[in-house]
Design a protein around this motif. Structure first.
Motif, PDB file in Angstrom:
ATOM      1  N   LEU A 179       0.857  -1.177   0.000  1.00 18.36           N
ATOM      2  CA  LEU A 179       0.000   0.000   0.000  1.00 18.36           C
ATOM      3  C   LEU A 179       0.897   1.232   0.000  1.00 18.36           C
ATOM      4  N   PRO A 180       0.738   2.125  -0.980  1.00 20.66           N
ATOM      5  CA  PRO A 180       1.615   3.292  -1.079  1.00 20.66           C
ATOM      6  C   PRO A 180       1.222   4.367  -0.077  1.00 20.66           C
ATOM      7  N   THR A 181       2.206   4.906   0.610  1.00 21.82           N
ATOM      8  CA  THR A 181       1.937   5.958   1.578  1.00 21.82           C
ATOM      9  C   THR A 181       3.091   6.943   1.601  1.00 21.82           C
ATOM     10  N   THR A 182       2.788   8.182   1.892  1.00 20.45           N
ATOM     11  CA  THR A 182       3.820   9.206   1.991  1.00 20.45           C
ATOM     12  C   THR A 182       4.251   9.359   3.445  1.00 20.45           C
ATOM     13  N   VAL A 183       5.282  10.153   3.656  1.00 19.86           N
ATOM     14  CA  VAL A 183       5.799  10.316   5.011  1.00 19.86           C
ATOM     15  C   VAL A 183       4.842  11.086   5.905  1.00 19.86           C
ATOM     16  N   ASP A 184       3.902  11.848   5.327  1.00 20.93           N
ATOM     17  CA  ASP A 184       2.907  12.540   6.157  1.00 20.93           C
ATOM     18  C   ASP A 184       1.516  11.914   6.043  1.00 20.93           C
ATOM     19  N   ASN A 185       1.448  10.729   5.417  1.00 22.06           N
ATOM     20  CA  ASN A 185       0.212   9.942   5.329  1.00 22.06           C
ATOM     21  C   ASN A 185      -0.899  10.631   4.547  1.00 22.06           C
ATOM     22  N   LEU A 186      -0.555  11.558   3.682  1.00 19.51           N
ATOM     23  CA  LEU A 186      -1.523  12.165   2.780  1.00 19.51           C
ATOM     24  C   LEU A 186      -1.077  11.914   1.347  1.00 19.51           C
ATOM     25  N   PRO A 187      -2.009  11.712   0.442  1.00 21.08           N
ATOM     26  CA  PRO A 187      -1.606  11.480  -0.949  1.00 21.08           C
ATOM     27  C   PRO A 187      -0.984  12.720  -1.575  1.00 21.08           C
ATOM     28  N   MET A 188      -0.211  12.488  -2.616  1.00 23.18           N
ATOM     29  CA  MET A 188       0.313  13.573  -3.444  1.00 23.18           C
ATOM     30  C   MET A 188      -0.544  13.659  -4.700  1.00 23.18           C
ATOM     31  N   ILE A 189      -1.161  14.797  -4.903  1.00 23.56           N
ATOM     32  CA  ILE A 189      -2.041  14.977  -6.056  1.00 23.56           C
ATOM     33  C   ILE A 189      -1.822  16.381  -6.597  1.00 23.56           C
ATOM     34  N   GLY A 190      -1.377  16.480  -7.832  1.00 22.56           N
ATOM     35  CA  GLY A 190      -1.219  17.802  -8.424  1.00 22.56           C
ATOM     36  C   GLY A 190      -0.143  17.834  -9.479  1.00 22.56           C
ATOM     37  N   GLU A 191       0.127  19.040  -9.973  1.00 23.24           N
ATOM     38  CA  GLU A 191       1.169  19.244 -10.973  1.00 23.24           C
ATOM     39  C   GLU A 191       2.503  19.468 -10.278  1.00 23.24           C
ATOM     40  N   LEU A 192       3.557  18.899 -10.843  1.00 22.86           N
ATOM     41  CA  LEU A 192       4.878  19.082 -10.266  1.00 22.86           C
ATOM     42  C   LEU A 192       5.343  20.506 -10.532  1.00 22.86           C
ATOM     43  N   PRO A 193       5.792  21.214  -9.500  1.00 15.46           N
ATOM     44  CA  PRO A 193       6.087  22.635  -9.650  1.00 15.46           C
ATOM     45  C   PRO A 193       7.247  22.923 -10.588  1.00 15.46           C
ATOM     46  N   ASP A 194       8.186  21.992 -10.738  1.00 13.33           N
ATOM     47  CA  ASP A 194       9.353  22.244 -11.570  1.00 13.33           C
ATOM     48  C   ASP A 194       9.344  21.463 -12.878  1.00 13.33           C
ATOM     49  N   GLN A 195       8.214  20.826 -13.187  1.00 11.25           N
ATOM     50  CA  GLN A 195       8.094  20.090 -14.443  1.00 11.25           C
ATOM     51  C   GLN A 195       6.726  20.352 -15.052  1.00 11.25           C
ATOM     52  N   LYS A 196       6.695  21.264 -15.996  1.00 10.02           N
ATOM     53  CA  LYS A 196       5.431  21.659 -16.591  1.00 10.02           C
ATOM     54  C   LYS A 196       4.756  20.481 -17.286  1.00 10.02           C
TER      55      LYS A 196
END
Length: 438
Positions: A370-387
């Motif tokens: 099960l994938p999880t981040t270090v703060d237990n919230l998903p990552m959803i959005g555009e990458l700020p340094d990769q258009k």
């Protein structure tokens, strides 16, 4: 009065011409007057919005064929068919839902995330699961409503049922308990058919992708491979492709990384390994999911096909090195789950006796991360340094529940530049700092 009107007129005119260059009325104040709102923009709010730098993508490449990838493809096809010319899903196995999305329990809860930033996403997605069942067919994805309870149990060797000893008289069942036998000592309802549902994750992912492929408005393709990096034009401003690990470049105007625990964003993505056993209960079909307290706290999610998905005893979170679809299944971990659910449900005495509704041998043994981040919230959005590069991963144990709403929001974000359904600001990838996918 006339002077007042003239003064207001010039004030609004000033806002109209000056605001694009200068923040109006401070850094964070919001103008309450509706007319002022037409001309003045709170710059801080604009900065926080989940806006994208792209609006009309053509060729969309999705890395990952799990519930997030297939949900995004599905809602691109459903809601934005005229804005795309192709959808390509790239997965190391060239199959749909080869990892956690094909091996999860499919438990859905409307309100269990209400006190979390994922609460609105969960509520939206719970409703979308019902819509998907209505559209794709309940039987096609094994969707149904059911009940859920937390049940405290005493091991049978302690539940002797005589005066002065732990337990209660054998043969009696607590109210609110559907199928657990006489080892239950306390029950707490956790939801009914209005708030609890279930779906077969792999069948859901396959049905959504089948629907995408039936759409004649664009091309759709499932490819074998791994996306290594985004490819930009000579100026570095325009995304033109996705480079695979074998050197192949696929045309792409939009690139989404939805690789679960294999979404490598520096050090913020982990995987928690769960084992599970599918135990047949036929001819009986159970209708109550149970979270046990006692016997190791196993979990049981019965399915409409006369089986029960049994799990528990997760491994610690790690950096995942096993490949999708090739996760090792440890027999001792399966035995631990099977023995625990049998004892918790009243079907195993611990002395070799096996019985009860979960007394049959497992028909499937499996494991997944099960994938999880270090703060237990998903990552959803555009990458700020990769258009034009996006990420959607790290949904933890709620990945199947949150999948449809995440896919719907991502489809809107990639095409329209913003999510039209849920606020994604809490899940922005830039909260982890300046990162880059590799």
């Amino acid at each position: 009065d006339r002077m007042k009107h003239c003064t207001l007129f010039y004030f609004f005119l000033l806002l109209h011409f000056v605001e694009p260059f200068t923040p109006i009325l401070g850094h964070s104040k919001k103008l309450r007057n509706s007319t002022c709102k037409m001309y003045a923009t709170n710059r801080e709010d604009e900065k926080l919005k989940e806006t994208s730098s792209t609006h009309h993508p053509k060729n969309i490449v999705i890395a990952g064929a799990g519930v997030i990838g297939t949900s995004t493809a599905y809602y691109l096809a459903q809601n934005h068919p005229s804005d795309i010319s192709s959808i390509t899903i790239i997965d190391p196995t060239a199959s749909i839902a080869p990892a956690a999305s094909g091996k999860a329990g499919g438990f859905l809860a409307l309100d269990w995330n209400d006190h979390s930033p994922t609460g609105p996403l969960a509520r939206r997605s719970f409703g979308l699961h019902q819509e998907l069942a209505d559209s794709l067919g309940q039987d096609a994805i094994m969707y149904r409503r059911l009940t859920c309870a937390s049940i405290r149990v005493a091991p049978q060797k302690q539940n002797l049922g005589t005066a002065g000893q732990q337990g209660r008289p054998r043969g009696k069942k607590l109210e609110g308990v559907e199928w657990v036998d006489d080892v239950a000592t306390f029950v707490q309802p956790l939801g009914d058919e209005s708030t609890i549902a279930q779906v077969h994750p792999k069948m859901l992912c396959e049905a959504m992708w089948d629907s995408v492929q039936q759409n004649d408005n664009f091309d759709s393709l499932l490819m074998k491979g791994k996306v290594a990096e985004a490819v930009y034009d000579g100026k570095g401003n325009t995304l033109i492709g996705a480079k695979l690990d074998d050197g192949t470049t696929i045309d792409a105007d939009i690139l989404l990384f939805a690789c679960g625990p294999w979404t490598k964003l520096y050090d913020c993505m982990l995987g928690v390994k769960y084992h599970s056993a599918i135990i047949p209960t036929r001819p009986r079909v159970l209708n109550q999911s149970v979270f046990f307290h006692g016997c190791g706290d196993p979990e049981v999610y019965p399915r409409s096909d006369g089986t029960a998905y049994c799990t528990g005893f997760p491994d610690p979170a790690i950096r995942v090195t096993e490949q999708p679809g090739e996760e090792e299944v440890r027999e001792e971990a399966i035995d631990q789950i099977v023995n625990a659910v049998r004892e918790a449900s009243g079907g195993g005495s611990g002395d070799g006796d096996v019985g009860g509704v979960l007394g049959n041998e497992p028909e499937l043994k499996q494991s997944c991360y099960l994938p999880t981040t270090v703060d237990n919230l998903p990552m959803i959005g555009e990458l700020p340094d990769q258009k034009r590069c996006f990420v959607a991963a790290g949904h933890g144990c709620w990945g199947i529940l949150l999948g449809p709403a995440t896919g719907e929001a991502m489809a809107s974000l990639m095409v329209n530049g913003k999510s039209d359904t849920v606020d994604l600001r809490a899940f922005r990838p830039e909260r982890f700092g300046n990162m880059k996918i590799f």
